[in-house]
Design a protein around this motif. Structure first.
Motif, PDB file in Angstrom:
ATOM      1  N   MET A  83       0.764  -1.310   0.093  1.00 13.98           N
ATOM      2  CA  MET A  83      -0.064  -0.185  -0.068  1.00 13.98           C
ATOM      3  C   MET A  83       0.731   1.142  -0.053  1.00 13.98           C
ATOM      4  O   MET A  83       0.610   2.144  -0.634  1.00 13.98           O
ATOM      5  N   LEU A  84       1.795   1.324   0.877  1.00 11.13           N
ATOM      6  CA  LEU A  84       2.804   2.326   0.840  1.00 11.13           C
ATOM      7  C   LEU A  84       3.598   2.528  -0.531  1.00 11.13           C
ATOM      8  O   LEU A  84       3.776   3.780  -1.130  1.00 11.13           O
ATOM      9  N   THR A  85       3.684   1.395  -1.185  1.00 13.41           N
ATOM     10  CA  THR A  85       4.409   1.732  -2.602  1.00 13.41           C
ATOM     11  C   THR A  85       3.531   2.057  -3.536  1.00 13.41           C
ATOM     12  O   THR A  85       3.637   2.918  -4.437  1.00 13.41           O
ATOM     13  N   GLY A  86       2.301   1.884  -3.484  1.00 12.71           N
ATOM     14  CA  GLY A  86       1.123   2.107  -4.373  1.00 12.71           C
ATOM     15  C   GLY A  86       1.061   3.748  -4.048  1.00 12.71           C
ATOM     16  O   GLY A  86       0.696   4.605  -5.126  1.00 12.71           O
ATOM     17  N   LEU A  87       0.785   4.088  -2.945  1.00 15.65           N
ATOM     18  CA  LEU A  87       0.658   5.458  -2.442  1.00 15.65           C
ATOM     19  C   LEU A  87       1.787   6.468  -3.036  1.00 15.65           C
ATOM     20  O   LEU A  87       1.437   7.341  -3.747  1.00 15.65           O
ATOM     21  N   ALA A  88       2.955   5.995  -2.784  1.00 18.36           N
ATOM     22  CA  ALA A  88       4.145   6.836  -3.429  1.00 18.36           C
ATOM     23  C   ALA A  88       4.353   6.793  -4.789  1.00 18.36           C
ATOM     24  O   ALA A  88       4.425   7.940  -5.334  1.00 18.36           O
ATOM     25  N   ALA A  89       3.955   5.763  -5.568  1.00 16.84           N
ATOM     26  CA  ALA A  89       3.994   5.683  -7.017  1.00 16.84           C
ATOM     27  C   ALA A  89       2.847   6.505  -7.506  1.00 16.84           C
ATOM     28  O   ALA A  89       3.016   7.226  -8.360  1.00 16.84           O
ATOM     29  N   ARG A  90       1.633   6.347  -6.912  1.00 16.47           N
ATOM     30  CA  ARG A  90       0.330   7.457  -7.506  1.00 16.47           C
ATOM     31  C   ARG A  90       0.907   8.837  -7.267  1.00 16.47           C
ATOM     32  O   ARG A  90       0.728   9.607  -8.333  1.00 16.47           O
ATOM     33  N   ARG A  91       1.556   9.136  -6.131  1.00 19.40           N
ATOM     34  CA  ARG A  91       1.997  10.799  -5.841  1.00 19.40           C
ATOM     35  C   ARG A  91       3.035  10.934  -6.842  1.00 19.40           C
ATOM     36  O   ARG A  91       3.180  12.281  -7.275  1.00 19.40           O
ATOM     37  N   LEU A  92       3.883   9.926  -7.309  1.00 22.67           N
ATOM     38  CA  LEU A  92       4.705  10.434  -8.240  1.00 22.67           C
ATOM     39  C   LEU A  92       4.672  10.335  -9.659  1.00 22.67           C
ATOM     40  O   LEU A  92       5.428  10.136 -10.510  1.00 22.67           O
ATOM     41  N   ASP A  93       3.345  10.284 -10.189  1.00 25.83           N
ATOM     42  CA  ASP A  93       2.808   9.880 -11.287  1.00 25.83           C
ATOM     43  C   ASP A  93       3.098   8.816 -12.011  1.00 25.83           C
ATOM     44  O   ASP A  93       3.404   8.822 -13.321  1.00 25.83           O
ATOM     45  N   ARG A  94       3.229   7.638 -11.286  1.00 25.05           N
ATOM     46  CA  ARG A  94       3.639   6.361 -12.038  1.00 25.05           C
ATOM     47  C   ARG A  94       2.454   5.526 -11.834  1.00 25.05           C
ATOM     48  O   ARG A  94       2.486   4.475 -10.918  1.00 25.05           O
ATOM     49  N   SER A  95       1.391   5.851 -12.571  1.00 25.10           N
ATOM     50  CA  SER A  95       0.340   5.246 -12.523  1.00 25.10           C
ATOM     51  C   SER A  95       0.469   3.515 -12.549  1.00 25.10           C
ATOM     52  O   SER A  95      -0.339   2.919 -11.739  1.00 25.10           O
TER      53      SER A  95
END
Length: 70
Positions: free
Chosen positions: A34-46
């Motif tokens: 979940m942390l990985t997903g949040l970070a990736a989303r906020r870094l525009d790595r959909s």
């Protein structure tokens, strides 16, 4: 706790690095994904975000998954 501080400070590169370390230590733990997903989303790595959230859901107990998906 550190993850919360990174999110509050919009420090998502650091959150991604923290998530990588956490995932290495606990690869089956849904919270690390979940942390990985949040970070990736906020870094525009959909795509990375979607993959991480799907992995997190797959590792959750059914009751936890139902709570998150509602």
């Amino acid at each position: 706790m550190l993850a919360t501080l990174y999110v509050a400070a919009d420090r998502f590169d650091e959150l991604a690095a923290l998530a990588d370390v956490a995932r290495t230590a606990r690869p089956d733990a849904p919270d690390t994904w979940m942390l990985t997903g949040l970070a990736a989303r906020r870094l525009d790595r959909s795509r990375d975000s979607e993959d991480a959230f799907e992995t997190a859901l797959a590792r959750m107990a059914p009751s936890e998954r139902a709570r998150v998906q509602d």
